[in-house]
Write a protein that holds these residues in place. Structure first.
Motif, mmCIF file in Angstrom:
data_model
loop_
_atom_site.group_PDB
_atom_site.id
_atom_site.type_symbol
_atom_site.label_atom_id
_atom_site.label_comp_id
_atom_site.label_asym_id
_atom_site.label_seq_id
_atom_site.Cartn_x
_atom_site.Cartn_y
_atom_site.Cartn_z
ATOM 1 N N TRP A 12 0.909 -1.429 0.127
ATOM 2 C CA TRP A 12 0.163 0.029 0.075
ATOM 3 C C TRP A 12 1.051 1.015 0.154
ATOM 4 O O TRP A 12 0.578 2.135 -0.618
ATOM 5 N N SER A 42 -2.166 -7.191 -10.243
ATOM 6 C CA SER A 42 -3.311 -7.858 -9.804
ATOM 7 C C SER A 42 -3.115 -9.401 -10.099
ATOM 8 O O SER A 42 -3.832 -9.965 -9.655
ATOM 9 N N TYR A 45 0.236 -10.473 -7.506
ATOM 10 C CA TYR A 45 0.425 -10.017 -5.966
ATOM 11 C C TYR A 45 0.746 -11.144 -5.281
ATOM 12 O O TYR A 45 -0.517 -12.062 -5.290
ATOM 13 N N CYS A 50 -6.036 -12.158 -1.691
ATOM 14 C CA CYS A 50 -5.912 -10.835 -1.834
ATOM 15 C C CYS A 50 -6.113 -10.383 -3.354
ATOM 16 O O CYS A 50 -6.778 -9.437 -3.697
ATOM 17 N N ALA A 51 -5.195 -11.117 -3.981
ATOM 18 C CA ALA A 51 -5.192 -10.595 -5.527
ATOM 19 C C ALA A 51 -6.466 -11.009 -6.225
ATOM 20 O O ALA A 51 -6.831 -10.007 -7.226
ATOM 21 N N PHE A 54 -8.901 -8.354 -5.283
ATOM 22 C CA PHE A 54 -8.623 -7.174 -5.998
ATOM 23 C C PHE A 54 -9.111 -7.129 -7.389
ATOM 24 O O PHE A 54 -9.550 -6.076 -7.686
ATOM 25 N N ARG A 55 -8.810 -8.037 -7.962
ATOM 26 C CA ARG A 55 -9.075 -8.310 -9.638
ATOM 27 C C ARG A 55 -10.613 -8.035 -9.414
ATOM 28 O O ARG A 55 -11.079 -7.583 -10.512
ATOM 29 N N ASP A 57 -12.697 -6.756 -7.427
ATOM 30 C CA ASP A 57 -13.239 -5.233 -7.070
ATOM 31 C C ASP A 57 -12.661 -4.478 -8.483
ATOM 32 O O ASP A 57 -13.576 -3.627 -8.641
ATOM 33 N N MET A 58 -11.590 -4.612 -8.973
ATOM 34 C CA MET A 58 -11.101 -3.881 -10.251
ATOM 35 C C MET A 58 -11.902 -4.068 -11.541
ATOM 36 O O MET A 58 -12.150 -3.136 -12.347
ATOM 37 N N ARG A 78 -10.383 1.806 -2.973
ATOM 38 C CA ARG A 78 -9.980 0.360 -3.427
ATOM 39 C C ARG A 78 -9.402 -0.282 -1.954
ATOM 40 O O ARG A 78 -9.707 -1.179 -1.529
ATOM 41 N N HIS A 79 -8.368 0.505 -1.357
ATOM 42 C CA HIS A 79 -7.875 0.230 0.111
ATOM 43 C C HIS A 79 -8.943 0.192 1.179
ATOM 44 O O HIS A 79 -9.171 -0.817 1.877
ATOM 45 N N VAL A 82 -10.952 -3.053 1.155
ATOM 46 C CA VAL A 82 -10.259 -4.095 1.871
ATOM 47 C C VAL A 82 -10.415 -3.882 3.333
ATOM 48 O O VAL A 82 -10.681 -4.852 4.335
#
Ligand code: FAD
Length: 106
Positions: A12, A42, A45, A50-51, A54-55, A57-58, A78-79, A82
């Motif tokens: 981060w 992504s 990571y 987590c990855a 994140f993908r 969410d993206m 995005r943070h 999480v």
């Protein structure tokens, strides 16, 4: 080796700092490079769940690469996604430059 908390803090720090120094007016090629970077990041990571998250969410919230401000706010959000998932407090995204670029006003 590092655990996922240490990895998260370090990552981060890197991501928010990168966004804080992204161009105010990026060229089309810089915008494309940032999209590619985030997509590649992504995939590799090295905290796989987590990855994955994140993908996902993206996909719903595609990277906002049109300016430094937009990228910084997008990443802050995005943070926060999480943070909420982990039961942590939500960060005030109005303070993102103070935290990652300018430091506190005196
Ligand atoms: P961190 O969340 O690491 O934050 C570091 C510092 O950033 C904070 O001290 C604060 O000053 C600042 N900050 C906090 N929120 C924001 C914000 N919204 N915008 C700007 N600055 C902010 N861990 C899991 O257990 N499960 C996951 O699914 C998961 N997914 C992750 C996905 C990614 C892409 C990354 C980089 C990390 C992920 N992590 C995940 C790790 C997790 O987010 C934390 O890094 C870790 O739990 C350590 O948390 P921390 O409380 O020390 O602070």
């Amino acid at each position: 080796p590092v655990d996922s908390e240490q990895l998260g803090q370090a990552t981060w720090t890197f991501l928010h700092t990168m966004a804080a120094y992204y161009p105010e007016r990026p060229s089309p090629s810089q915008m494309e490079s940032m999209r590619t970077f985030l997509s590649t990041f992504s995939q590799f990571y090295p905290c796989w769940y987590c990855a994955d998250a994140f993908r996902e969410d993206m996909e719903i919230n595609p990277p906002q690469v049109a300016s430094r401000r937009k990228l910084s706010q997008w990443l802050c959000e995005r943070h926060n996604v999480v943070n909420v998932r982990l039961g942590k407090g939500v960060f005030d995204c109005a303070k993102v430059d103070e935290r990652w670029r300018d430091g506190p006003a005196d």
